[in-house]
Write a protein that holds these residues in place. Sequence first.
Motif, PDB file in Angstrom:
ATOM      1  N   TRP A 102       0.840  -1.197   0.000  1.00  0.00           N
ATOM      2  CA  TRP A 102       0.000   0.000   0.000  1.00  0.00           C
ATOM      3  C   TRP A 102       0.872   1.242   0.000  1.00  0.00           C
ATOM      4  O   TRP A 102       1.887   1.312   0.702  1.00  0.00           O
ATOM      5  CB  TRP A 102      -0.891   0.014   1.242  1.00  0.00           C
ATOM      6  N   PHE A 103       0.434   2.211  -0.770  1.00  0.00           N
ATOM      7  CA  PHE A 103       1.023   3.539  -0.789  1.00  0.00           C
ATOM      8  C   PHE A 103      -0.107   4.537  -0.582  1.00  0.00           C
ATOM      9  O   PHE A 103      -1.270   4.187  -0.703  1.00  0.00           O
ATOM     10  CB  PHE A 103       1.714   3.802  -2.135  1.00  0.00           C
ATOM     11  N   ARG A 104       0.254   5.764  -0.276  1.00  0.00           N
ATOM     12  CA  ARG A 104      -0.779   6.786  -0.141  1.00  0.00           C
ATOM     13  C   ARG A 104      -0.266   8.123  -0.652  1.00  0.00           C
ATOM     14  O   ARG A 104       0.944   8.369  -0.667  1.00  0.00           O
ATOM     15  CB  ARG A 104      -1.248   6.908   1.309  1.00  0.00           C
ATOM     16  N   GLN A 105      -1.205   8.965  -1.052  1.00  0.00           N
ATOM     17  CA  GLN A 105      -0.855  10.299  -1.532  1.00  0.00           C
ATOM     18  C   GLN A 105      -1.851  11.299  -0.998  1.00  0.00           C
ATOM     19  O   GLN A 105      -3.044  11.218  -1.305  1.00  0.00           O
ATOM     20  CB  GLN A 105      -0.819  10.337  -3.055  1.00  0.00           C
TER      21      GLN A 105
ATOM     22  N   ARG B  83       3.486  10.615  -3.548  1.00  0.00           N
ATOM     23  CA  ARG B  83       3.038   9.308  -3.097  1.00  0.00           C
ATOM     24  C   ARG B  83       4.086   8.732  -2.157  1.00  0.00           C
ATOM     25  O   ARG B  83       5.284   8.801  -2.442  1.00  0.00           O
ATOM     26  CB  ARG B  83       2.831   8.380  -4.295  1.00  0.00           C
ATOM     27  N   GLU B  84       3.644   8.138  -1.057  1.00  0.00           N
ATOM     28  CA  GLU B  84       4.579   7.588  -0.092  1.00  0.00           C
ATOM     29  C   GLU B  84       4.229   6.151   0.266  1.00  0.00           C
ATOM     30  O   GLU B  84       3.079   5.732   0.215  1.00  0.00           O
ATOM     31  CB  GLU B  84       4.606   8.431   1.194  1.00  0.00           C
ATOM     32  N   PHE B  85       5.254   5.426   0.647  1.00  0.00           N
ATOM     33  CA  PHE B  85       5.112   4.039   1.040  1.00  0.00           C
ATOM     34  C   PHE B  85       4.376   3.941   2.371  1.00  0.00           C
ATOM     35  O   PHE B  85       4.616   4.723   3.291  1.00  0.00           O
ATOM     36  CB  PHE B  85       6.505   3.410   1.157  1.00  0.00           C
ATOM     37  N   VAL B  86       3.493   2.947   2.489  1.00  0.00           N
ATOM     38  CA  VAL B  86       2.788   2.695   3.739  1.00  0.00           C
ATOM     39  C   VAL B  86       3.184   1.331   4.305  1.00  0.00           C
ATOM     40  O   VAL B  86       3.629   1.221   5.445  1.00  0.00           O
ATOM     41  CB  VAL B  86       1.263   2.759   3.543  1.00  0.00           C
TER      42      VAL B  86
ATOM     43  N   TYR C 122      -5.372   6.115  -0.953  1.00  0.00           N
ATOM     44  CA  TYR C 122      -4.561   4.917  -0.712  1.00  0.00           C
ATOM     45  C   TYR C 122      -4.574   4.043  -1.958  1.00  0.00           C
ATOM     46  O   TYR C 122      -5.638   3.721  -2.493  1.00  0.00           O
ATOM     47  CB  TYR C 122      -5.098   4.156   0.495  1.00  0.00           C
TER      48      TYR C 122
ATOM     49  N   TRP D 290      -0.664  -0.841 -10.345  1.00  0.00           N
ATOM     50  CA  TRP D 290      -1.320   0.041  -9.377  1.00  0.00           C
ATOM     51  C   TRP D 290      -2.833  -0.047  -9.515  1.00  0.00           C
ATOM     52  O   TRP D 290      -3.366  -0.190 -10.628  1.00  0.00           O
ATOM     53  CB  TRP D 290      -0.884   1.490  -9.614  1.00  0.00           C
TER      54      TRP D 290
END
Length: 119
Positions: A36-39, A45-48, A94, A109
């Motif tokens: 999962w990533f989120r922005q 966008r960042e790694f979760v 997410y 994605w």
Amino acid sequence: QVQLAESGGGPVQAGDSLRLSCGASGSTVYIAAMGWFRQAPDNEREFVAAVRWGGGSPEYADSVKGRFRLSRDIRTHTIYLQMSDLKPEDTAVYYCAAKSYGASAFNSWGQGTQVTVSS
């Protein structure tokens, strides 16, 4: 090619919990990892969280450790993100992602699901 479909986002209050789901279809035999990533608005966008499909414990971003838990159903190629003690700063779109064997980065994605945490 791998197709990913997320579900489970929505508006919640700070301190609430929410569970996201992501199912993979298509060439799932080539999946080496899912995550999962989120922005958030105006952010990159960042790694979760992510997990290697062949085994091992999930990895988490420091910002979610102890609050988020990634789990998977190998049989159905589904991953879940159980989010607890949500904070307004967790508000973001997410994205579910998959990495194929041989790929240097996540290369499939989902369309994303919005999570909005209000205080």
